[in-house]
Design an enzyme around this catalytic site. Sequence first.
Site, short mmCIF file in Angstrom:
data_model
loop_
_atom_site.label_atom_id
_atom_site.label_comp_id
_atom_site.label_asym_id
_atom_site.label_seq_id
_atom_site.Cartn_x
_atom_site.Cartn_y
_atom_site.Cartn_z
CE LYS A 68 1.64 10.15 7.69
NZ LYS A 68 1.09 10.32 6.35
NE ARG A 104 9.55 -2.09 16.65
CZ ARG A 104 8.67 -2.31 15.68
NH1 ARG A 104 9.06 -2.80 14.52
NH2 ARG A 104 7.38 -2.06 15.86
CG ASN A 107 -0.94 -1.32 14.13
OD1 ASN A 107 -1.34 -0.39 14.82
ND2 ASN A 107 0.29 -1.76 14.20
CB SER A 133 -0.18 7.55 11.68
OG SER A 133 0.32 6.55 12.51
CB ALA A 134 -2.61 5.19 15.94
CB THR A 135 2.61 7.26 14.95
OG1 THR A 135 3.86 7.39 15.59
CG2 THR A 135 2.52 8.27 13.85
N GLY A 137 11.41 2.40 21.60
CA GLY A 137 10.32 3.28 21.17
C GLY A 137 8.96 2.61 21.15
CE1 TYR A 180 4.62 8.09 8.21
CE2 TYR A 180 4.25 7.10 10.37
CZ TYR A 180 3.81 7.38 9.08
OH TYR A 180 2.56 6.99 8.68
CG ASN A 220 5.14 -2.28 9.65
OD1 ASN A 220 5.39 -1.71 8.60
ND2 ASN A 220 5.05 -1.63 10.79
CG PHE A 249 -3.53 7.27 0.42
CD1 PHE A 249 -3.88 6.70 1.62
CD2 PHE A 249 -4.48 7.32 -0.59
CE1 PHE A 249 -5.15 6.19 1.83
CE2 PHE A 249 -5.75 6.80 -0.41
CZ PHE A 249 -6.08 6.23 0.81
#
Length: 335
Positions: free
Chosen positions: A152, A291, A178, A124-126, A293, A148, A198, A80
């Site tokens: 990943k 926001r 999330n 991450s889903a990012t 992005g 970030y 967040n 993690f």
Amino acid sequence: MKILVTGGIGYIGSHTVCELLDNDYEVVIVDNLCNSKKDVVNKIEEITKKQVKFYEGDVCDKKILEKIFKENKIEAVIHFASLKAVGESVEKPLLYYRNNLDATMSLLEVMNKYNCKKIVFSSSATVYGKPKTLPIKEDFVLMTTNPYGTTKLVIENILKDLYISDNEWSIAVLRYFNPIGAHKSGLIGENPNGIPNNLMPYIIKVATKELPYLNIFGDDYDTKDGTGVRDYIHVVDLAKGHLCAIKKILEEKGIDYYNLGTGHGYSVLELVKTFEKVNNVKINYKIVNRRPGDIDACYADCTYAFLKLGFKASKGIEDMCIDSYNFIKKQNNLK
Ligand code: NAD
Ligand code: UDP
């Protein structure tokens, strides 16, 4: 069976450690406390009535990792440890690349040396960027929009190359959607310092009157009510997903990728309204500009994780709102 959990006293790590201990795994944690507090170790022990071995140290530092592997027979690792704030990563890319990549490289090198070749990695889903269609499947094109996310994706590629070079590895890459919510006990949860980035931590600070109102970033998205849609998953469900992944990597060699979400998308307004209803508290908000992005909507196709890992999230959005607030109320001694 001993599992090393890096970043194990952070938000998702601490819930996962509780699940591991409840299921009779032995746990060793390494964490440098850059985004967590040491007393979480005591909370974990209070919840599970079991002991956990804690090493304070940086995962980038191979010396501490060598010490851990020498002192413990580690069967598998859940990794993690990472910095995770998207905005900060744009401001301080070198910090993010150094920490997230160095930690992973040191860990993999030491694991290799000690012939421990089983790892679950927090992605991450990012990594899906702005998906063309929904729901998101694991084989969608990957692209990132911030440092970030790129850390990943780079780590996913490192793991893929590692497996290609040595088929003895067992690797599960978990792409989280999330995570919100907290442990039922109210002893562990998420409570970031300062102004949260967040949504759920921000809603909570409005509920506790630390902040006057929530800024809702845009109501002109192509979604049910114009506000952004995300796949919120209860952190305890997410933690259980790690148990499924650990079982899988202990059974089978290979590398595979799994979405961990619920498959349901909720809008910002839906989350706000649910929070108000179940917690009987008013959340004032203002609609402000989008926001930069942000994407309209993001939710997972969870079929693959169900078929391959037997994982299915069971907690709903109401539980997530109740448990998130319960944790903060307990922390702040509120009724
Ligand atoms: P967190 O910040 O609460 O936990 C991360 C822990 O890692 C912290 O305790 C921190 O002190 C520790 N850490 C960071 N760098 C370290 C280092 N070099 N050496 C030792 N310890 C270090 O974050 P979280 O929300 O629990 O996230 C856990 C993982 O899941 C991260 O990899 C994160 O990128 C990923 N993730 C989180 C989310 C989310 O919304 N929370 C979503 C997708 C992916
Ligand atoms: N959001 C918002 N106000 C906030 C924080 C977030 O309206 O103060 C919205 C954001 O635009 C997105 C959703 O809430 O549609 C979830 O945002 P979060 O930052 O929690 O997660 P992510 O964007 O990483 O999915």
